[in-house]
Design an enzyme around this catalytic site. Structure first.
Site, PDB file in Angstrom:
ATOM      1  N   CYS A  69      -2.859  -2.839   1.916  1.00 64.18           N
ATOM      2  CA  CYS A  69      -3.846  -2.451   2.924  1.00 64.18           C
ATOM      3  C   CYS A  69      -4.566  -1.142   2.573  1.00 64.18           C
ATOM      4  O   CYS A  69      -5.443  -1.113   1.723  1.00 64.18           O
ATOM      5  CB  CYS A  69      -3.167  -2.355   4.290  1.00 64.18           C
ATOM      6  SG  CYS A  69      -4.295  -2.324   5.696  1.00 64.18           S
ATOM      7  N   LYS A  77       5.188   0.573   0.348  1.00 68.98           N
ATOM      8  CA  LYS A  77       3.853   1.177   0.397  1.00 68.98           C
ATOM      9  C   LYS A  77       3.941   2.682   0.144  1.00 68.98           C
ATOM     10  O   LYS A  77       4.724   3.393   0.768  1.00 68.98           O
ATOM     11  CB  LYS A  77       3.235   0.905   1.775  1.00 68.98           C
ATOM     12  CG  LYS A  77       1.783   1.308   1.925  1.00 68.98           C
ATOM     13  CD  LYS A  77       1.268   0.872   3.308  1.00 68.98           C
ATOM     14  CE  LYS A  77      -0.188   1.195   3.513  1.00 68.98           C
ATOM     15  NZ  LYS A  77      -0.663   0.752   4.844  1.00 68.98           N
ATOM     16  N   GLU A 127       0.592  -8.153   4.889  1.00 67.98           N
ATOM     17  CA  GLU A 127       1.320  -7.029   5.470  1.00 67.98           C
ATOM     18  C   GLU A 127       1.684  -7.384   6.906  1.00 67.98           C
ATOM     19  O   GLU A 127       0.912  -8.014   7.622  1.00 67.98           O
ATOM     20  CB  GLU A 127       0.400  -5.799   5.441  1.00 67.98           C
ATOM     21  CG  GLU A 127       0.986  -4.545   6.066  1.00 67.98           C
ATOM     22  CD  GLU A 127      -0.058  -3.442   6.189  1.00 67.98           C
ATOM     23  OE1 GLU A 127       0.322  -2.268   6.095  1.00 67.98           O
ATOM     24  OE2 GLU A 127      -1.256  -3.756   6.378  1.00 67.98           O
TER      25      GLU A 127
END
Length: 535
Positions: free
Chosen positions: A388, A338, A277
């Protein structure tokens, strides 16, 4: 007769012994509560003392037995602070107490709501079972509120090793948390009812050992050679990406070096490559130089590369935390955005209100979430992507798996948290997900710790922190769905419903016990003590 006034020379009566004992008892209970929560914290990675978690629950069970809800709330608040305050220390690494302590207090308050309910059911027949079920319900609550939930302190995430881990393949993280809590509450019940306490103590451990037979690592859909690139950042902290081009160049350079190692026979040719990321916070769709550098690395490594990038949407001009798939000879072919954004980081709820307390809220972004859970097809693998923060959410990971994935990738950026324990806690979540869904996991971090995780949760390779590196390994591709994947959220829903049912029953029983008997009261007491009663 009028009492004589007390003169200064006369001694004042001491505090009654009962009151002194009560104060000492209260202080002792508070110290024990803090110690119990601290034991659970110490069970979390990077330590491997997973067995301390049931010890912490045993302390909690002893403290809450037979207590009223109010006492359960207070003791649970202290227990929760003993657990959450050190666990979440990383949140204040570069912004100070303004982020860390309010978050820890909020999490502790939500735990206290659960422990108040645990106290209510602590005297029901089969108490350890109901207490553990209520704990699952409380974790379910913390997974959805506030601001979309913050499940970071789920007990399962402290169990990437030990006897409970295989249970994740049956009922996911909620079942692991239930087993840990049941063991602890069972241990607390041993003195009162060993016939109930022993099974509650032993059965979860035995079930975990038995469940290990269900954890498979065989490659039912072949194998893939994967590479995780950790390019590193110029510096840790909130300004880690102030030199955005340097971060991108680091990942390009480390990929080019890997390509040289492959050409020289020092490393295997990867089938796919995962970048972290934020490895390109320069939008490659708007900046031709960034796009050219990424393509140079892709062509050199001769494999599809998943690149974590910040992409500006052409319609609303707002940023997306996106993974872009680049393929040799083609360029960008697919994207994943995301879906579960981090509050107070990628988004800022109630920005104007929180600015009253700190202007650091203006560092929080205005990112927009994605909606599509499908990942990428990369060489022989169908890769689920969970960026994440998403790895902490059961449903988000599950949705990405049910799209047909046989491999999980976790691109992440931990540079904003320095050398804290955050990266180890997140790696533990990845290990739980590997067992929960029976898939290999590739963790690619900007600054560490990057890792390759086998389907049984074992870490087969890992990097250090804040150092450029590349991990290359051949991993099994598994398409078979575990029982946890097939059942989805049902185990958590059922356990939560049973826990709430137990609370309702306990409250009903308590209300009936405290309800005055018809005809009782002042009049009846006067009759019993009066002449008629004496007669």
């Amino acid at each position: 007769m009028v009492a004589a006034p007390v003169t200064p020379d006369q001694p004042v009566a001491d505090t009654p012994p009962a009151r002194r004992r009560d104060v000492r008892g209260t202080l002792l209970r508070l110290v024990l509560a803090a110690a119990g929560g601290g034991a659970v914290f110490l069970s979390f990675p990077p330590r491997t003392t997973w067995w301390l978690a049931p010890v912490g629950f045993a302390v909690l069970g002893v403290l809450l037995h037979g207590r009223r809800a109010r006492a359960g709330f207070g003791l649970g608040l202290v227990w929760g602070l003993g657990f959450m305050a050190p666990l979440l220390r990383w949140t204040g690494e570069f912004v100070g107490l303004v982020a860390w302590l309010p978050l820890a207090l909020l999490c502790a308050l939500l735990i206290a709501i659960g422990t108040a309910a645990v106290a209510v059911v602590s005297t029901l027949p089969g108490a350890p079972l109901w207490m553990a079920l209520v704990w699952v319900a409380d974790e379910a609550l913390r997974s959805v509120v506030p601001f979309g939930g913050f499940p970071w302190g789920k007990i399962a995430f402290g169990q990437p090793e030990g006897w409970y881990l295989p249970l994740a393949s049956i009922g996911g993280a909620p079942l692991v948390g239930f087993a840990v809590a049941l063991t602890g509450f069972g241990a607390a019940h041993l003195v009162r009812d060993w016939k109930l306490g022993v099974p509650a103590l032993v059965l979860p451990l035995a079930a975990g050992v038995a469940a290990s037979a269900l954890v498979h690592t065989d490659p039912d859909q072949g194998a893939a050679t994967v590479a995780a690139i950790q390019g590193n950042v110029p510096r840790a902290g909130l300004d880690f990406n102030a030199q955005r081009r340097a971060v991108l160049d680091n990942h390009v350079a480390r990929t080019l070096r890997l390509a040289e190692d492959v050409a020289a026979g020092r490393a295997e040719q990867p089938d796919l490559v995962i970048w972290p990321e934020n490895s390109s916070d320069i939008d490659p769709f708007r900046n031709i130089d960034a796009a050219n550098e990424i393509r140079r690395a892709v062509e050199a490594i001769r494999a599809p590369v998943a690149v974590g990038a910040v992409v500006i949407d052409p319609d609303d001009k707002l940023p997306r935390n996106t993974v872009v798939l680049y393929e040799p000879g083609v360029g960008a072919t697919d994207t994943y955005t995301k879906r579960q954004l981090q509050p107070f980081g990628e988004t800022m709820p109630y920005r104007e209100f929180f600015r009253i307390f700190s202007d650091t809220v203006d560092r929080a972004g205005t990112f927009q979430p994605g909606t599509d859970p499908e990942g990428f097809t990369m060489g022989p693998a169908k890769v689920a992507l969970d960026t994440c923060y998403e790895v902490a959410f059961d449903g988000v990971v599950r949705d990405s798996i049910t799209e047909g994935a046989n491999l999980i990738a976790i691109p992440t950026n931990n540079a904003t948290f320095g050398y804290t324990e955050m990266t180890y806690q997140q790696l533990a979540m990845s290990r739980i997900r590997a067992v929960e869904h029976g898939k290999s996991v590739i963790v690619a971090a900007t600054s560490g710790v990057s890792a390759i995780v086998a389907p049984d949760g074992a870490v087969t390779a890992r990097t250090g922190m804040f150092t450029p590196d590349a991990l290359v390994a051949t991993v099994p591709l598994r398409g078979e769905a575990t029982l946890a994947t097939r059942l989805g959220a049902w185990p958590e829903w059922v356990m939560t419903a049973l826990g709430l049912m137990a609370v309702a029953i306990a409250l009903t029983v308590t209300r009936r016990r405290t309800r005055p008997t018809p005809g009782a009261g002042v009049g009846e007491e006067e009759t019993d003590g009066g002449p008629a009663g004496a007669a």
